[in-house]
Motif scaffolding. Structure first.
Motif, PDB file in Angstrom:
ATOM      1  N   ASP A 273     -22.804 -87.364 -23.047  1.00  0.00           N
ATOM      2  CA  ASP A 273     -23.396 -88.721 -22.999  1.00  0.00           C
ATOM      3  C   ASP A 273     -24.918 -88.673 -23.027  1.00  0.00           C
ATOM      4  O   ASP A 273     -25.567 -89.491 -23.674  1.00  0.00           O
ATOM      5  N   THR A 274     -25.490 -87.754 -22.263  1.00  0.00           N
ATOM      6  CA  THR A 274     -26.956 -87.663 -22.160  1.00  0.00           C
ATOM      7  C   THR A 274     -27.488 -86.473 -22.959  1.00  0.00           C
ATOM      8  O   THR A 274     -28.704 -86.283 -23.019  1.00  0.00           O
ATOM      9  N   ASN A 275     -26.585 -85.673 -23.540  1.00  0.00           N
ATOM     10  CA  ASN A 275     -26.941 -84.443 -24.250  1.00  0.00           C
ATOM     11  C   ASN A 275     -27.827 -83.534 -23.377  1.00  0.00           C
ATOM     12  O   ASN A 275     -28.872 -83.063 -23.797  1.00  0.00           O
ATOM     13  N   LEU A 276     -27.372 -83.324 -22.132  1.00  0.00           N
ATOM     14  CA  LEU A 276     -28.137 -82.480 -21.217  1.00  0.00           C
ATOM     15  C   LEU A 276     -27.267 -81.361 -20.645  1.00  0.00           C
ATOM     16  O   LEU A 276     -26.094 -81.577 -20.313  1.00  0.00           O
ATOM     17  N   VAL A 277     -27.880 -80.192 -20.544  1.00  0.00           N
ATOM     18  CA  VAL A 277     -27.282 -79.048 -19.843  1.00  0.00           C
ATOM     19  C   VAL A 277     -27.840 -79.072 -18.423  1.00  0.00           C
ATOM     20  O   VAL A 277     -29.058 -79.167 -18.235  1.00  0.00           O
ATOM     21  N   PHE A 278     -26.957 -79.013 -17.419  1.00  0.00           N
ATOM     22  CA  PHE A 278     -27.401 -79.027 -16.027  1.00  0.00           C
ATOM     23  C   PHE A 278     -27.207 -77.634 -15.433  1.00  0.00           C
ATOM     24  O   PHE A 278     -26.074 -77.202 -15.219  1.00  0.00           O
ATOM     25  N   ALA A 279     -28.315 -76.950 -15.185  1.00  0.00           N
ATOM     26  CA  ALA A 279     -28.255 -75.596 -14.634  1.00  0.00           C
ATOM     27  C   ALA A 279     -28.702 -75.635 -13.178  1.00  0.00           C
ATOM     28  O   ALA A 279     -29.713 -76.254 -12.849  1.00  0.00           O
ATOM     29  N   GLY A 280     -27.949 -74.972 -12.318  1.00  0.00           N
ATOM     30  CA  GLY A 280     -28.350 -74.844 -10.915  1.00  0.00           C
ATOM     31  C   GLY A 280     -29.173 -73.578 -10.753  1.00  0.00           C
ATOM     32  O   GLY A 280     -28.914 -72.567 -11.402  1.00  0.00           O
ATOM     33  N   THR A 281     -30.200 -73.646  -9.882  1.00  0.00           N
ATOM     34  CA  THR A 281     -31.052 -72.472  -9.690  1.00  0.00           C
ATOM     35  C   THR A 281     -30.994 -72.000  -8.238  1.00  0.00           C
ATOM     36  O   THR A 281     -30.865 -72.805  -7.314  1.00  0.00           O
ATOM     37  N   GLY A 282     -31.118 -70.702  -8.050  1.00  0.00           N
ATOM     38  CA  GLY A 282     -30.996 -70.084  -6.738  1.00  0.00           C
ATOM     39  C   GLY A 282     -32.299 -70.074  -5.956  1.00  0.00           C
ATOM     40  O   GLY A 282     -33.294 -70.723  -6.323  1.00  0.00           O
ATOM     41  N   ASN A 283     -32.272 -69.279  -4.878  1.00  0.00           N
ATOM     42  CA  ASN A 283     -33.407 -69.222  -3.955  1.00  0.00           C
ATOM     43  C   ASN A 283     -34.670 -68.719  -4.645  1.00  0.00           C
ATOM     44  O   ASN A 283     -34.607 -67.882  -5.540  1.00  0.00           O
ATOM     45  N   PRO A 284     -35.851 -69.197  -4.170  1.00  0.00           N
ATOM     46  CA  PRO A 284     -37.092 -68.556  -4.591  1.00  0.00           C
ATOM     47  C   PRO A 284     -37.173 -67.183  -3.907  1.00  0.00           C
ATOM     48  O   PRO A 284     -36.680 -67.029  -2.784  1.00  0.00           O
TER      49      PRO A 284
END
Ligand code: CA
Ligand code: CA
Length: 600
Positions: A273-284
């Motif tokens: 719908d939004t043409n977006l990939v949602f990536a989760g990122t870990g700790n700094p």
């Protein structure tokens, strides 16, 4: 006119050609197209993508197995992954064209006959000495595209196999395992691209997402998830600059952005719908937050990337300036709901974060709609300011600075923190049921003593600067499967479990939520009430998400069994509390013993 008489009127020659085409088609195995992947959530005859569709809702409309019939669910077959590698099975099987593709620990992949469990082929990746997976030798699943089955390996490679023969078609190195890189997530497929992240946040790697041509493995773009690093794209095979992620030194001081972590180790979802990939990122990196002042973008966040350009469209940081190892890698699951006040349809995303809060975010722009606790007794923040989208930190909730006045420079002030760094939720996937409007969250309630220590970066060495001990909060449970109403912002029901939950959820049109427990049970709960309506002992702990599909009018349910993952390795007091659990490695398939009757 009946069907039969219409068929009989077809010219003879046409039928012969049609029959010949059918035979040719049958001889050639079916390929997986972009349309198959885009429609995966709707097509109940197969499971061609991780998450039962790119959005990751883990919902199947199938209802043959339902609250009433599930009591007749029985095993059809079970297959052992064999060998001595019996631990940490976190994989989601894929089902296509009558075959199951399932990965196993130590970077193995099996192709099985989905009906009988007969082994068709096996691929065992040759792993070098010295790989550094932080959290056991796991793999979460493969991807299908065209005639390929693609998966990531513990030595940070991508391998694409011919799905009919198991022969290697292409291989590509993501990065150097000796520098702490590894890869465990199932790849995401979007418009012919295979999109993957990296593991290694505990070793100061550079987090990033990468897109390759799924058919050839050729690089298309690379997007760093640590602010200040340069992104790249490949034009006619040439690597060219594609803009810095954010702004250099805006949220990282000095050279810290070079080893900033933000590992994308749990993969990504995609919303057409939004043409977006949602990536989760870990700790700094490192864990010791006093060594890296600032928000440390884009760590402990969800980052929305345009797959066509490889650019960041928005980001939302669930734990700015993380000091507790609250990796924000938890999957961002797209869902739509009607705003109770305006009646407007909201395109949202739900995320049960490791930091204990459930986030509802506008997926078109990354704006926070709501954040509320899905576990009790959160110590690090009192809540979220919905106008700024930022946490309201608890004073004294952050482990102390070893170099503060009055400290010895070797160990900072210890604080008790809940959730523990293993999180209110970790790698185990949530599910969303559009029929009930509820998310099903495999949650854990535990805490930790955590303190900071000095540390400096050394390639290939742990880069934490922290010590910790995980502790249970309650005598009778750690795990609890919770149904969360994302619109009302509350927990609707829960079903407690003694051991921490570490396997994902599947929810169905039959009104069920399936999930496994470390005690070995695959369970089905009534999705409306949370009441247990079925369970089966699989012989080892379940730390993987179940799937379901239908073939020849019969609904099947499958789950991988094999205790392991991060809890036994990092769990402190909790690891000792669950050391009675036995390891294993197998996949189980179930159907109704009277499914032919049930389908009538
Ligand atoms: Ca499907
Ligand atoms: Ca981490």
């Amino acid at each position: 006119m009946t069907q039969r008489s219409r068929k009989m009127k077809k010219p003879f020659a046409m039928s012969v050609i049609a029959a010949a085409l059918l035979v040719a088609g049958a001889a050639q195995a079916k390929e997986v197209s972009d349309a198959d992947i885009l429609n995966d959530a709707k097509t109940t005859g197969d499971v061609v993508h991780f998450g039962l569709g790119q959005q990751g809702q883990r919902y199947s409309a199938l209802e043959q197995v339902n609250v009433k019939t599930v009591k007749n669910l029985v095993p059809v077959w079970s297959f052992s992954f064999g060998g001595e590698k019996q631990r940490g099975q976190e994989s989601q099987p894929l089902i296509h064209d009558g075959k199951m593709f399932v990965t196993a620990s130590y970077s193995r992949l099996f192709a099985l006959d989905a009906k009988t469990g007969k082994k068709l082929w096996k691929y065992e990746h040759r792993l070098p000495e010295g790989i550094m997976p932080c959290c056991d030798v796991v793999n979460r699943g493969a991807a299908l595209y065209d005639n390929l089955v693609i998966f990531a390996t513990l030595d940070a490679q991508l391998v694409a196999l011919n799905k009919d023969t198991g022969k290697v078609v292409w291989k590509d190195k993501i990065d150097d395992y000796a520098a702490g890189y590894s890869a465990t997530a199932a790849p995401l497929i979007v418009k012919g691209l295979v999109i993957t992240g990296v593991s290694g946040g505990e070793f100061g790697v550079q987090g990033r997402m990468e897109a390759r041509d799924a058919k050839t493995g050729k690089m298309v773009w690379m997007r760093p998830t640590v602010e200040g690093n340069m992104g790249y794209k490949w034009v006619n095979g040439e690597k060219v600059e594609n803009g810095i992620s954010g702004t250099l030194n805006a949220t990282w001081t000095g050279d810290l952005w070079k080893t900033g972590g933000a590992a994308t180790w749990n993969g990504a979802t995609y919303d057409p719908d939004t043409n977006l990939v949602f990536a989760g990122t870990g700790n700094p990196a490192p864990w010791n937050s006093h060594l890296r002042p600032g928000d440390n973008l884009f760590s402990s966040a969800t980052v929305a990337i345009d797959p066509d350009t490889g650019k960041i469209v928005w980001h939302y940081q669930t734990t700015p300036h993380d000091g507790w190892d609250f990796d924000g890698v938890n999957e961002f699951v797209s869902f739509d709901y009607k705003d109770p006040k305006t009646g407007q349809i909201i395109k949202a995303g739900g995320k049960a974060d490791r930091n204990g809060f459930f986030f509802v975010i506008d997926r078109t722009n990354g704006k926070l709609i709501n954040a509320f606790p899905f576990v009790k007794d959160i110590t690090w923040a009192k809540g979220f300011d919905l106008s700024t989208g930022r946490p309201i930190y608890t004073e004294g909730g952050r482990p102390g600075d070893p170099t503060a006045v009055g400290e010895d420079g070797k160990k900072g002030k210890t604080v008790f923190s809940a959730p523990s760094f293993l999180g209110g939720k970790n790698q185990q996937q949530i599910a969303y049921n559009p029929k009930t409007g509820l998310f099903y969250v495999p949650a854990n309630e535990w805490g930790m003593d955590i303190w900071n220590e000095p540390v400096s970066y050394k390639r290939g060495a742990a880069y934490l600067g922290a010590g910790f001990t995980i502790k249970a909060l309650h005598d009778d449970y750690i795990g609890t499967l919770r149904a969360v109403d994302p619109v009302a912002g509350k927990i609707v029901w829960e079903n407690k479990n003694f051991a921490p939950l570490w396997g994902g959820v599947l929810t169905t049109g039959g009104g069920l939520s399936f999930y496994g427990t470390p005690e070995g049970f695959l369970k089905a709960l009534d999705a409306k009430t949370g009441k247990e309506v079925w369970s089966f002992q699989t012989g080892s702990g379940v730390v993987a998400p179940p799937v379901t599909w239908q073939e020849n009018g019969e609904q099947y349910v499958a789950v991988v069994s094999g205790w392991g993952g991060a809890v036994p390795l990092w769990g402190g007091d909790v690891a000792r509390r669950v050391n009675f659990l036995e390891q294993g490695g197998s996949v189980w398939v179930f159907k109704l013993h009277d499914s032919k009757v049930a389908s009538k």
